[in-house]
Design a protein around this motif. Structure first.
Motif, PDB file in Angstrom:
ATOM      1  N   ARG A 188      59.451 -12.198  11.222  1.00 41.02           N
ATOM      2  CA  ARG A 188      59.699 -13.247  11.912  1.00 41.02           C
ATOM      3  C   ARG A 188      58.659 -13.815  12.544  1.00 41.02           C
ATOM      4  NH1 ARG A 188      62.728 -10.235  17.205  1.00 41.02           N
ATOM      5  NH2 ARG A 188      60.992  -9.140  17.984  1.00 41.02           N
ATOM      6  N   PRO A 189      58.646 -14.954  12.871  1.00 41.46           N
ATOM      7  CA  PRO A 189      57.572 -15.798  13.400  1.00 41.46           C
ATOM      8  C   PRO A 189      57.182 -15.025  14.851  1.00 41.46           C
ATOM      9  CG  PRO A 189      59.008 -17.323  12.778  1.00 41.46           C
ATOM     10  CD  PRO A 189      59.605 -16.259  12.652  1.00 41.46           C
ATOM     11  N   ALA A 190      55.806 -15.035  15.111  1.00 40.23           N
ATOM     12  CA  ALA A 190      55.313 -14.668  16.474  1.00 40.23           C
ATOM     13  C   ALA A 190      53.942 -15.261  16.587  1.00 40.23           C
ATOM     14  CB  ALA A 190      55.438 -13.073  16.308  1.00 40.23           C
ATOM     15  N   ALA A 191      53.953 -15.426  18.060  1.00 37.81           N
ATOM     16  CA  ALA A 191      52.559 -16.012  18.372  1.00 37.81           C
ATOM     17  C   ALA A 191      51.553 -14.818  18.657  1.00 37.81           C
ATOM     18  CB  ALA A 191      52.877 -16.933  19.773  1.00 37.81           C
ATOM     19  N   GLY A 192      50.395 -15.326  18.585  1.00 37.73           N
ATOM     20  CA  GLY A 192      49.066 -14.340  18.731  1.00 37.73           C
ATOM     21  C   GLY A 192      47.776 -14.762  18.176  1.00 37.73           C
ATOM     22  N   ASN A 193      46.780 -14.250  18.796  1.00 35.84           N
ATOM     23  CA  ASN A 193      45.670 -14.686  18.351  1.00 35.84           C
ATOM     24  C   ASN A 193      45.213 -14.081  16.912  1.00 35.84           C
ATOM     25  OD1 ASN A 193      44.966 -15.653  20.831  1.00 35.84           O
ATOM     26  ND2 ASN A 193      44.417 -13.904  21.617  1.00 35.84           N
ATOM     27  N   PRO A 194      44.168 -14.695  16.077  1.00 35.05           N
ATOM     28  CA  PRO A 194      43.830 -14.248  14.715  1.00 35.05           C
ATOM     29  C   PRO A 194      43.438 -12.829  14.913  1.00 35.05           C
ATOM     30  CG  PRO A 194      42.942 -16.404  15.286  1.00 35.05           C
ATOM     31  CD  PRO A 194      43.536 -15.978  16.534  1.00 35.05           C
ATOM     32  N   GLY A 195      43.817 -11.927  13.983  1.00 36.56           N
ATOM     33  CA  GLY A 195      43.751 -10.591  14.075  1.00 36.56           C
ATOM     34  C   GLY A 195      45.127  -9.941  13.774  1.00 36.56           C
ATOM     35  N   THR A 196      45.103  -8.630  14.257  1.00 36.40           N
ATOM     36  CA  THR A 196      46.363  -7.824  13.923  1.00 36.40           C
ATOM     37  C   THR A 196      46.680  -6.757  15.451  1.00 36.40           C
ATOM     38  OG1 THR A 196      46.023  -7.612  11.744  1.00 36.40           O
ATOM     39  CG2 THR A 196      47.478  -6.020  12.697  1.00 36.40           C
ATOM     40  N   VAL A 197      48.027  -6.680  15.768  1.00 32.10           N
ATOM     41  CA  VAL A 197      48.251  -6.014  16.827  1.00 32.10           C
ATOM     42  C   VAL A 197      49.170  -4.815  16.089  1.00 32.10           C
ATOM     43  CG1 VAL A 197      49.144  -5.489  18.989  1.00 32.10           C
ATOM     44  CG2 VAL A 197      47.655  -7.506  18.605  1.00 32.10           C
ATOM     45  N   VAL A 198      49.072  -3.719  16.101  1.00 32.62           N
ATOM     46  CA  VAL A 198      49.962  -2.561  15.867  1.00 32.62           C
ATOM     47  C   VAL A 198      50.333  -1.729  16.519  1.00 32.62           C
ATOM     48  CG1 VAL A 198      50.473  -0.824  13.986  1.00 32.62           C
ATOM     49  CG2 VAL A 198      48.772  -2.544  13.398  1.00 32.62           C
ATOM     50  N   GLU A 199      51.784  -1.623  17.120  1.00 35.57           N
ATOM     51  CA  GLU A 199      52.314  -1.062  18.114  1.00 35.57           C
ATOM     52  C   GLU A 199      53.051  -0.005  17.655  1.00 35.57           C
ATOM     53  OE1 GLU A 199      55.042  -2.171  21.460  1.00 35.57           O
ATOM     54  OE2 GLU A 199      53.027  -2.902  22.114  1.00 35.57           O
ATOM     55  N   VAL A 200      52.731   1.304  18.081  1.00 32.34           N
ATOM     56  CA  VAL A 200      53.584   2.681  17.748  1.00 32.34           C
ATOM     57  C   VAL A 200      54.300   3.182  19.215  1.00 32.34           C
ATOM     58  CG1 VAL A 200      53.488   4.751  16.560  1.00 32.34           C
ATOM     59  CG2 VAL A 200      52.219   2.896  15.850  1.00 32.34           C
ATOM     60  N   ARG A 201      55.615   3.246  19.025  1.00 32.72           N
ATOM     61  CA  ARG A 201      56.185   3.945  20.161  1.00 32.72           C
ATOM     62  C   ARG A 201      57.155   4.906  19.724  1.00 32.72           C
ATOM     63  NH1 ARG A 201      56.234   0.954  24.826  1.00 32.72           N
ATOM     64  NH2 ARG A 201      55.574  -1.233  24.767  1.00 32.72           N
ATOM     65  N   ASP A 202      57.070   5.787  20.483  1.00 34.48           N
ATOM     66  CA  ASP A 202      58.108   7.054  20.243  1.00 34.48           C
ATOM     67  C   ASP A 202      57.780   7.780  18.782  1.00 34.48           C
ATOM     68  OD1 ASP A 202      59.461   6.659  22.816  1.00 34.48           O
ATOM     69  OD2 ASP A 202      60.865   5.131  21.497  1.00 34.48           O
ATOM     70  N   LEU A 203      56.556   8.191  18.806  1.00 36.52           N
ATOM     71  CA  LEU A 203      56.089   8.889  17.749  1.00 36.52           C
ATOM     72  C   LEU A 203      56.698  10.141  17.388  1.00 36.52           C
ATOM     73  CD1 LEU A 203      54.062   8.621  15.192  1.00 36.52           C
ATOM     74  CD2 LEU A 203      52.316   9.869  16.850  1.00 36.52           C
ATOM     75  N   PHE A 204      57.307  10.320  16.211  1.00 38.44           N
ATOM     76  CA  PHE A 204      57.911  11.421  15.738  1.00 38.44           C
ATOM     77  C   PHE A 204      59.498  11.595  16.305  1.00 38.44           C
ATOM     78  CE2 PHE A 204      53.513  13.376  15.410  1.00 38.44           C
ATOM     79  CZ  PHE A 204      53.438  13.232  14.302  1.00 38.44           C
ATOM     80  N   PHE A 205      59.982  10.616  16.790  1.00 45.88           N
ATOM     81  CA  PHE A 205      61.454  10.446  17.261  1.00 45.88           C
ATOM     82  C   PHE A 205      62.076  10.728  16.205  1.00 45.88           C
ATOM     83  CE2 PHE A 205      61.951   6.424  15.581  1.00 45.88           C
ATOM     84  CZ  PHE A 205      63.266   6.191  15.452  1.00 45.88           C
TER      85      PHE A 205
END
Length: 597
Positions: free
Chosen positions: A131-148
Motif C-alpha cells: 500500500r502507498p506510504a510516505a517516507g524519505n528515500p531509503g528503507t525502514v524495516v520494523e520487526v515486532r514480537d519476534l518469535f510470537f
C-alpha cells in the motif's frame, strides 16, 4: 510414510531456525541489506532486547512497490548474478526477510529517489498487499514480537540485557568494516551508541578506535601483507596487551565479519611464543581476495567461510603477524602505566585540620626511612638534621648509559633484588629481571633450534605406529619437515609408519601418541606445528630455569646489558608465559601524581 510437499509457511519457519537464532541475527541480516543498498547512515532502535521491537532505517537506494512482494519471497534477491561463486555482497541467499516474516510481525516501508513510497506487512507468514506510504528515500524495516509465531523458540532466549548486548556486539563488529557509514543504536534498554562516519586514509583506524577504544590503537601494530593475490591489512595488539578470551579478535573476509576456526587458529599460532594459552590478542584484520577463492555459502548465517587454499591464507596470517611483532621496537602496554598510576595515587588524607594537625591526632613520627635497615638506597635522610649537611649528589650514569641514547634508558637502581629501575629521556622504566632474562634465553634457544638440524636420539628398535592409511600418507608427505625438527620417520607398509629417531630435547617420549597428534594436526590444518610447539615448550622451561633468578643482586653494568639485550630481542615486552617484562611510566604522568600538571 508418503512423501509430501511442505507448505511455504513451514519452509520459511525451518529457514528461520537456520538463519534467525536470536534478535542479533535479525539485526545482522537487516544491517547487511542496508549496506548492500548503499546506505551511508543506518539507525537501529530496539526494545525488550530486540524481542519486542527491532527497527532498522537506512538511506540506501530503496525499493519500489513492485519490489516489495519479491523482497519477502523466498530465494528472491538483487545481489546474485549468474555466477553463484562471484559473491560481492554481504547478503545473497534471499532467505532473511521471508524467514523473519514467518516468525514475527514484519513491516517494510521503502522508497526510491524517483518513485512514491510503499509499505508491505507480513504477520506470522501471512502477507498483506503493498500500500502507498510516505517516507524519505531509503528503507525502514520494523520487526515486532519476534518469535510470537514460534513460542517454543522464546524459551531459549536469554535475558533482555543479554540480548541487547548481543545486538550491540554485532553492530560494532559490522561497523568496523564500514567506517564511511554512520551507525546509531538506541532504545529504552540501552545507552545510545553513535558511531560517526569517517573519511580519508585513517578512517578505518578511527572507526577501530571508536569500537575497540583508543587504548587498543595505542597498543597495536599495523599489518600490511600480500601473497599470491591475497592481501591482509589491519591492526593487532602488542603481546603485552591481551584479553582473557577471543571475543575481541575481529576478522573480516572481503568486508564480511567471520568467525572461522582456521583463521582463529592461525592468529593463536602467530602469538604462541609471546602469549600464554589463557590469553588472546585483540585484532582487527581484513582479508581481501578474489571472491572465487573463498566460499561464503558454507552456512546460512554466513559466519563461516572456506578457502580454496587455506594453507596460503594461514601462512599469510602467521607470517605477517610474526613479522610485525619482530620488526617493531620493544613496547610496554599503556595499561601497565595506568595500573601503576592507580597504585601510586595517594589515599584520602586522614581527618586533619586545615590549619595543621588535628588536636586529636597523634603527633608526627620520625621519618621511618631514617631507621629502616632494609632501604635499598641511602639518600642521607639522617644527615639532614645536621646544620652542616650538604645534599649528597646522585651518582652519574656511565657514558654509555645516557637515558636518551636507548629505548629502555639507563639503569639507575635495583629494588627488592628483582626489579630494575631505569630512566629514559621522558619516562621511568621498571623491569622484572627474571621475566626479561627468561625471554632472552628462550629466544636464544629457539634460534639455536632453527639454526641447525636438531640433535636426535636413535631408537634401539624402530617404533612401528599403525594409522589409518590417509594419516600415514600425510605424515610421509611431511617427513622432510619433521626430519628437520628431529623426528625421522618413513612409511612401513600400508597404514603404518616407522619412527627411527626422535628429538633429543624430548627425552623419553610417547612415540605413538606424538605421531597420532601430528597426524591429526596435519589433517586439520596441513601443518606440523604440534612438534614445534612441544620443542618450544621444553625450550621455555629450560629458559625459565636458566635465567636470572629473582633475589639476585645485579651490578650496574649487568642491568644495562640486560636492557640492551631486551632492545635487540623481538618479543621481549613479555616473558614466555605472556606476562609483561617491564612497565613504562611517562614523565608527564609522574608530574600528574605530584600535582605538577
Amino acid at each position: 510414510m508418503p512423501i509430501r510437499q511442505l507448505s511455504d509457511s513451514v519452509i520459511n519457519q525451518i529457514a528461520a531456525g537456520e538463519v534467525i537464532e536470536r534478535p542479533a541475527s535479525v539485526v545482522k541480516e537487516l544491517v547487511e541489506n542496508a549496506l548492500d543498498a548503499g546506505a551511508t547512515r543506518i539507525e537501529i532502535a530496539t526494545a525488550g532486547g530486540g524481542l519486542s521491537l527491532l527497527r532498522v532505517a537506512d538511506n540506501g537506494c530503496g525499493m519500489t512497490a513492485e519490489d516489495l512482494p519479491l523482497a519477502i519471497g523466498r530465494h528472491c534477491t538483487s545481489k546474485l548474478q549468474a555466477d553463484i561463486f562471484d559473491i560481492r555482497s554481504l547478503g545473497f541467499r534471499g532467505e532473511a526477510l521471508p524467514s523473519i516474516g514467518s516468525v514475527s510481525r514484519l513491516s517494510i516501508r521503502s522508497r526510491t529517489l524517483h518513485d512514491e513510497g510503499a509499505e508491505i506487512r507480513v504477520e506470522g507468514g501471512v502477507v498483506s498487499p503493498p500500500r502507498p506510504a510516505a517516507g524519505n528515500p531509503g528503507t525502514v524495516v520494523e520487526v515486532r514480537d519476534l518469535f510470537f509465531a514460534t513460542p517454543a523458540r522464546l524459551k531459549f532466549m536469554k535475558s533482555e540485557r543479554a540480548e541487547a548486548t548481543a545486538i550491540s556486539d554485532i553492530v560494532k563488529r559490522i561497523a568496523i568494516a564500514f567506517p564511511q557509514v554512520r551507525f546509531t543504536l538506541s532504545g529504552p534498554d540501552r545507552t545510545t551508541l553513535d558511531l560517526p562516519a569517517h573519511q580519508g586514509d585513517d578512517a578505518r583506524l578511527l572507526r577501530i578506535a571508536d569500537v575497540l577504544g583508543r587504548e587498543f590503537t595505542d597498543n597495536s601494530l599495523p599489518i600490511e601483507a600480500e601473497r599470491e593475490g591475497v592481501s591482509l591489512s589491519g591492526h593487532v595488539s602488542i603481546p603485552a596487551y591481551s584479553r582473557a578470551n577471543a571475543l575481541h579478535a575481529h576478522m573480516y573476509v572481503n568486508g564480511r565479519p567471520v568467525r572461522d576456526k582456521m583463521l582463529a587458529g592461525a592468529i593463536r599460532g602467530a602469538y604462541a611464543d609471546v602469549l600464554s594459552r589463557d590469553r588472546s590478542p585483540v585484532t582487527a584484520l581484513f582479508l581481501t581476495l578474489d571472491p572465487s577463492l573463498v566460499d561464503v555459502n558454507v552456512h546460512p548465517a554466513k559466519a563461516d567461510v572456506r578457502f580454496r587454499d587455506p594453507g596460503l591464507v594461514r601462512g599469510l596470517l602467521v607470517g605477517a603477524i610474526r613479522h610485525a611483532l619482530t620488526i617493531n621496537d620493544v613496547r610496554a602496554a599503556t595499561t601497565g602505566a595506568e595500573g601503576l598510576m592507580q597504585a601510586f595515587r595517594p589515599a584520602a588524607p586522614a581527618d586533619r585540620s586545615s590549619y595543621g594537625w588535628n588536636a586529636a591526632a597523634p603527633a608526627p613520627q620520625e621519618n621511618p626511612y631514617t631507621q629502616s635497615p632494609s632501604r635499598p638506597l641511602d639518600f642521607g635522610f639522617a644527615e639532614s638534621a645536621r646544620s652542616d649537611y650538604q645534599p649528597r649528589p646522585f651518582p652519574e650514569a656511565a657514558p654509555d648509559t645516557t637515558p636518551a641514547d636507548h629505548t629502555l634508558g639507563a639503569a639507575r637502581a635495583q629494588v627488592h633484588e628483582n626489579y630494575i629501575v631505569a630512566q629514559t629521556a621522558d619516562s621511568l622504566i621498571i623491569v622484572d629481571q627474571h621475566a626479561a632474562h627468561e625471554r632472552l634465553v628462550y629466544e636464544a634457544l629457539k634460534t639455536s633450534l632453527h639454526a641447525k638440524p636438531l640433535a636426535t636420539q636413535m631408537l634401539l628398535l624402530p617404533e612401528i605406529v599403525d594409522l589409518p592409511e590417509d594419516d600415514a600418507t600425510r605424515l610421509a608427505a611431511h617427513a622432510a619437515t619433521l626430519g628437520r625438527l628431529g623426528l625421522v620417520l618413513e612409511r612401513f607398509g600400508p597404514g603404518a609408519v616407522a619412527v627411527r629417531e626422535t628429538p633429543a630435547m624430548l627425552g623419553e617420549v610417547d612415540v605413538p601418541g606424538l605421531v597420532r597428534d601430528l597426524a591429526d594436526e596435519i589433517a586439520d590444518s596441513e601443518t606440523t606445528d604440534a612438534l614445534e610447539r612441544k620443542l618450544h615448550a621444553i625450550a621455555s622451561r629450560m629458559a625459565c630455569h636458566g635465567s636470572v633468578r629473582s633475589g639476585r643482586r645485579l651490578r650496574a653494568e649487568e642491568m644495562n646489558a640486560l636492557l640492551r639485550q631486551m632492545e635487540a630481542t623481538p618479543g621481549s615486552g613479555t616473558c614466555n608465559h605472556g606476562r609483561p617484562t617491564y612497565i613504562e611510566l611517562k614523565l608527564h604522568d609522574i608530574e600528574r601524581l605530584f600535582g605538577r600538571r
